[in-house]
Design a protein around this motif. Structure first.
Motif, PDB file in Angstrom:
ATOM      1  N   GLY A   1       0.799  -1.404   0.035  1.00  0.00           N
ATOM      2  CA  GLY A   1       0.022   0.065   0.116  1.00  0.00           C
ATOM      3  C   GLY A   1       0.892   1.164  -0.033  1.00  0.00           C
ATOM      4  N   SER A   2       2.002   1.466   0.677  1.00  0.00           N
ATOM      5  CA  SER A   2       2.818   2.290   0.892  1.00  0.00           C
ATOM      6  C   SER A   2       3.523   2.815  -0.503  1.00  0.00           C
ATOM      7  CB  SER A   2       3.998   2.172   1.858  1.00  0.00           C
ATOM      8  OG  SER A   2       3.444   2.133   2.964  1.00  0.00           O
ATOM      9  N   GLU A   3       4.037   1.609  -1.162  1.00  0.00           N
ATOM     10  CA  GLU A   3       4.585   1.734  -2.339  1.00  0.00           C
ATOM     11  C   GLU A   3       3.700   2.169  -3.581  1.00  0.00           C
ATOM     12  OE1 GLU A   3       7.490   1.135  -2.448  1.00  0.00           O
ATOM     13  OE2 GLU A   3       7.876  -0.106  -0.413  1.00  0.00           O
ATOM     14  N   LEU A   4       2.374   1.783  -3.690  1.00  0.00           N
ATOM     15  CA  LEU A   4       1.330   2.270  -4.649  1.00  0.00           C
ATOM     16  C   LEU A   4       1.068   3.597  -4.290  1.00  0.00           C
ATOM     17  CD1 LEU A   4      -0.901  -0.664  -4.473  1.00  0.00           C
ATOM     18  CD2 LEU A   4       0.563  -0.361  -6.394  1.00  0.00           C
ATOM     19  N   LYS A   5       0.971   4.047  -2.993  1.00  0.00           N
ATOM     20  CA  LYS A   5       0.675   5.429  -2.713  1.00  0.00           C
ATOM     21  C   LYS A   5       1.719   6.520  -3.405  1.00  0.00           C
ATOM     22  CE  LYS A   5      -2.404   5.013   1.175  1.00  0.00           C
ATOM     23  NZ  LYS A   5      -2.359   5.017   2.662  1.00  0.00           N
ATOM     24  N   ALA A   6       2.874   5.844  -2.927  1.00  0.00           N
ATOM     25  CA  ALA A   6       4.053   6.738  -3.496  1.00  0.00           C
ATOM     26  C   ALA A   6       4.417   6.886  -4.909  1.00  0.00           C
ATOM     27  CB  ALA A   6       5.277   6.295  -2.660  1.00  0.00           C
ATOM     28  N   SER A   7       3.928   5.876  -5.512  1.00  0.00           N
ATOM     29  CA  SER A   7       4.139   5.825  -6.903  1.00  0.00           C
ATOM     30  C   SER A   7       3.482   6.858  -7.895  1.00  0.00           C
ATOM     31  CB  SER A   7       3.614   4.642  -7.642  1.00  0.00           C
ATOM     32  OG  SER A   7       2.278   4.472  -7.390  1.00  0.00           O
ATOM     33  N   GLY A   8       2.363   7.557  -7.003  1.00  0.00           N
ATOM     34  CA  GLY A   8       1.461   8.552  -7.884  1.00  0.00           C
ATOM     35  C   GLY A   8       0.243   7.919  -8.583  1.00  0.00           C
ATOM     36  N   MET A   9       0.125   6.576  -8.494  1.00  0.00           N
ATOM     37  CA  MET A   9      -0.928   6.059  -9.055  1.00  0.00           C
ATOM     38  C   MET A   9      -2.389   6.710  -8.531  1.00  0.00           C
ATOM     39  SD  MET A   9      -1.708   1.847  -9.147  1.00  0.00           S
ATOM     40  CE  MET A   9       0.020   1.697  -9.785  1.00  0.00           C
TER      41      MET A   9
ATOM     42  N   ASP B   1       1.573   3.856   4.186  1.00  0.00           N
ATOM     43  CA  ASP B   1       2.346   5.307   4.398  1.00  0.00           C
ATOM     44  C   ASP B   1       3.364   5.797   3.331  1.00  0.00           C
ATOM     45  OD1 ASP B   1       3.455   7.745   5.198  1.00  0.00           O
ATOM     46  OD2 ASP B   1       2.799   7.416   7.266  1.00  0.00           O
ATOM     47  N   ARG B   2       3.047   6.577   2.288  1.00  0.00           N
ATOM     48  CA  ARG B   2       4.009   6.861   1.204  1.00  0.00           C
ATOM     49  C   ARG B   2       5.271   7.222   2.019  1.00  0.00           C
ATOM     50  NH1 ARG B   2       1.871   9.613  -2.411  1.00  0.00           N
ATOM     51  NH2 ARG B   2      -0.251   9.908  -1.608  1.00  0.00           N
ATOM     52  N   ARG B   3       5.490   7.785   3.182  1.00  0.00           N
ATOM     53  CA  ARG B   3       6.600   7.865   3.886  1.00  0.00           C
ATOM     54  C   ARG B   3       7.512   6.777   3.878  1.00  0.00           C
ATOM     55  NH1 ARG B   3       4.669  11.051   9.004  1.00  0.00           N
ATOM     56  NH2 ARG B   3       3.264   9.263   8.687  1.00  0.00           N
ATOM     57  N   VAL B   4       7.089   5.859   4.139  1.00  0.00           N
ATOM     58  CA  VAL B   4       7.917   4.393   4.377  1.00  0.00           C
ATOM     59  C   VAL B   4       8.067   3.567   2.997  1.00  0.00           C
ATOM     60  CG1 VAL B   4       7.497   4.204   6.588  1.00  0.00           C
ATOM     61  CG2 VAL B   4       6.088   3.187   4.968  1.00  0.00           C
ATOM     62  N   ALA B   5       7.597   4.323   1.918  1.00  0.00           N
ATOM     63  CA  ALA B   5       7.867   3.468   0.571  1.00  0.00           C
ATOM     64  C   ALA B   5       9.249   3.273   0.232  1.00  0.00           C
ATOM     65  CB  ALA B   5       6.990   4.350  -0.506  1.00  0.00           C
ATOM     66  N   ARG B   6       9.779   2.292  -0.567  1.00  0.00           N
ATOM     67  CA  ARG B   6      10.992   2.024  -0.814  1.00  0.00           C
ATOM     68  C   ARG B   6      11.282   2.745  -2.297  1.00  0.00           C
ATOM     69  NH1 ARG B   6      10.832  -4.187   0.863  1.00  0.00           N
ATOM     70  NH2 ARG B   6      10.381  -3.800   2.973  1.00  0.00           N
ATOM     71  N   SER B   7      12.651   3.376  -2.310  1.00  0.00           N
ATOM     72  CA  SER B   7      13.076   4.004  -3.630  1.00  0.00           C
ATOM     73  C   SER B   7      14.076   3.150  -4.340  1.00  0.00           C
ATOM     74  CB  SER B   7      13.476   5.026  -3.479  1.00  0.00           C
ATOM     75  OG  SER B   7      14.653   5.335  -2.382  1.00  0.00           O
ATOM     76  N   ASN B   8      13.656   1.824  -4.218  1.00  0.00           N
ATOM     77  CA  ASN B   8      14.539   0.881  -5.177  1.00  0.00           C
ATOM     78  C   ASN B   8      14.172   0.564  -6.484  1.00  0.00           C
ATOM     79  OD1 ASN B   8      12.255  -0.728  -4.745  1.00  0.00           O
ATOM     80  ND2 ASN B   8      13.324  -2.402  -3.671  1.00  0.00           N
ATOM     81  N   GLY B   9      13.287   1.268  -6.924  1.00  0.00           N
ATOM     82  CA  GLY B   9      12.658   0.808  -8.462  1.00  0.00           C
ATOM     83  C   GLY B   9      11.992  -0.386  -8.587  1.00  0.00           C
TER      84      GLY B   9
ATOM     85  N   GLU C   1      -7.126   3.385  -8.826  1.00  0.00           N
ATOM     86  CA  GLU C   1      -6.492   1.959  -9.150  1.00  0.00           C
ATOM     87  C   GLU C   1      -5.602   1.333  -7.991  1.00  0.00           C
ATOM     88  OE1 GLU C   1      -3.696   3.497 -12.053  1.00  0.00           O
ATOM     89  OE2 GLU C   1      -5.115   3.723 -13.657  1.00  0.00           O
ATOM     90  N   VAL C   2      -5.279   2.170  -7.225  1.00  0.00           N
ATOM     91  CA  VAL C   2      -4.548   1.561  -5.929  1.00  0.00           C
ATOM     92  C   VAL C   2      -5.732   0.816  -5.087  1.00  0.00           C
ATOM     93  CG1 VAL C   2      -3.700   2.235  -3.618  1.00  0.00           C
ATOM     94  CG2 VAL C   2      -2.929   3.604  -5.460  1.00  0.00           C
ATOM     95  N   ALA C   3      -6.839   1.129  -5.082  1.00  0.00           N
ATOM     96  CA  ALA C   3      -8.048   0.768  -4.496  1.00  0.00           C
ATOM     97  C   ALA C   3      -8.256  -0.621  -5.051  1.00  0.00           C
ATOM     98  CB  ALA C   3      -9.223   1.467  -4.220  1.00  0.00           C
ATOM     99  N   TYR C   4      -8.350  -0.745  -6.342  1.00  0.00           N
ATOM    100  CA  TYR C   4      -8.546  -1.908  -7.232  1.00  0.00           C
ATOM    101  C   TYR C   4      -7.340  -3.064  -6.872  1.00  0.00           C
ATOM    102  CZ  TYR C   4      -9.113  -5.068 -11.297  1.00  0.00           C
ATOM    103  OH  TYR C   4      -9.346  -6.384 -12.010  1.00  0.00           O
ATOM    104  N   ILE C   5      -6.116  -2.492  -6.987  1.00  0.00           N
ATOM    105  CA  ILE C   5      -4.901  -3.503  -6.790  1.00  0.00           C
ATOM    106  C   ILE C   5      -5.137  -4.138  -5.617  1.00  0.00           C
ATOM    107  CG2 ILE C   5      -2.626  -3.652  -6.756  1.00  0.00           C
ATOM    108  CD1 ILE C   5      -2.467  -1.571  -8.840  1.00  0.00           C
ATOM    109  N   MET C   6      -5.538  -3.344  -4.403  1.00  0.00           N
ATOM    110  CA  MET C   6      -5.481  -3.760  -2.963  1.00  0.00           C
ATOM    111  C   MET C   6      -6.573  -4.689  -2.685  1.00  0.00           C
ATOM    112  SD  MET C   6      -2.595  -2.796  -1.816  1.00  0.00           S
ATOM    113  CE  MET C   6      -2.810  -3.006   0.090  1.00  0.00           C
ATOM    114  N   GLY C   7      -7.683  -4.766  -3.673  1.00  0.00           N
ATOM    115  CA  GLY C   7      -8.800  -5.531  -3.354  1.00  0.00           C
ATOM    116  C   GLY C   7      -9.951  -4.716  -2.587  1.00  0.00           C
TER     117      GLY C   7
END
Length: 323
Positions: free
Chosen positions: A230-238, A260-268, A242-248
């Motif tokens: 959820g954090s990764e999807l939020k931080a991606s700007g999606m 929480d977008r603040r703990v998203a990983r910037s590893n690509g 779409e985020v809701a759909y992917i998360m079910g």
């Protein structure tokens, strides 16, 4: 549809198998090890005695498991007694003695993730590793693992939604698109998990985490990686829909609860995508909004704010775990 009928039958069979496992484990731990016979009275007394050790929801599930077991064993009187049994901790409406809910870890440091996966690999616990990988790259609910499959015609990943409450509207089925390498890894890990009950995997993950981090008061669970997705999807700007759909989720309001977008990983790392042409009209803004078929749940889901420390660990590619 016929496909849905087969899915529901499969889910019922899976639930029955889980109930049987829970009941047998309870009887072994509470009765057999104490040299007590598994009589209806002893089962009932043991269930009453252990009420303070569990959260009310789990105690109710355990009671249902024992009811199923006694019914299958041909003890209708025991079934009747268990159905009448109320939780002795909460039956008077006093919840002050309820076991506190364990704090749920909602983000996972990548250093911890690496350490855990290497530990599982070293022990040859391919099943727990497989379950962890699939949750990590899809964000599915742990209970949905048995409903994950690969559509061979277009290499999409299909997730049969769990928790179908609210008239069947919650816990949506969805189809997501992963990159080719990740899809191949998911398919390989699904073969490892075929026919494996999920309950023991949770226990094995918990034991592994306790072994690795014995001094921690809160340990990650499979759900921790769902929150991380959820954090990764939020931080991606999606887009939130779409985020809701992917998360079910059936409503974008639920997005606020996960990650929480603040703990998203910037590893690509490659994230799930929505296949072109996917119909998102059933994803509402809130749970009070009507769906296209006119269904309107009774209560909305309230968004909660989550405070989590920032994760500064470097990235890791999970795609290449070899068995």
């Amino acid at each position: 549809t016929t496909a849905n009928m087969f899915l529901e039958v499969g889910m019922r069979a899976e639930t029955e198998a889980e109930y049987e496992r829970m009941a047998m484990s309870f009887i072994k731990a509470r009765l057999t090890k104490n040299n007590l016979r598994a009589t209806p009275k002893n089962i009932r007394d043991a269930l009453i005695c252990c009420a303070g050790e569990y959260r009310p929801a789990y105690w109710r599930k355990l009671r249902l498991a024992l009811i199923h077991h006694q019914d299958a064993s041909g003890f209708p009187d025991a079934v009747a007694e268990l159905k009448k049994l109320k939780n002795p901790i909460t039956k008077d409406g006093d919840y002050s003695k309820v076991k506190p809910k364990e704090r749920r870890i909602k983000s996972v440091a990548e250093a911890d993730e690496i350490k855990l996966m290497e530990y599982l690999e070293a022990r040859g616990d391919w099943q727990t590793l497989a379950a962890l990988y699939i949750v990590t790259v899809t964000g599915c609910r742990p209970a949905e693992l048995a409903g994950v499959s690969i559509n061979s015609s277009d290499a999409t990943t299909v997730i049969a939604g769990a928790k179908k409450s609210h008239g069947g509207q919650r816990g949506a089925d969805r189809i997501i698109q992963l990159d080719g390498r990740t899809t191949a890894e998911v398919e390989r890990h699904l073969r490892v998990l075929r026919g494996v009950p999920f309950g023991p995997l949770q226990d094995r993950l918990r034991l592994a985490c306790k072994t690795l981090w014995p001094r921690r008061t809160a340990l990650p669970t499979f759900y921790s990686w769902r929150h991380q997705m959820g954090s990764e999807l939020k931080a991606s700007g999606m887009d939130r829909r779409e985020v809701a759909y992917i998360m079910g989720h059936q409503a974008t309001g639920s997005v606020d609860v996960y990650g929480d977008r603040r703990v998203a990983r910037s590893n690509g790392r490659s994230l799930p995508r929505i296949p072109e042409g996917t119909d998102l009209s059933a994803v509402r803004e809130t749970h009070n909004e009507k769906t296209p078929n006119g269904y309107k749940p009774a209560k909305p889901v309230k968004a909660r704010s989550v405070s989590i420390k920032n994760n500064k660990n470097k990235g890791m590619d999970l795609g290449g775990f070899d068995m």
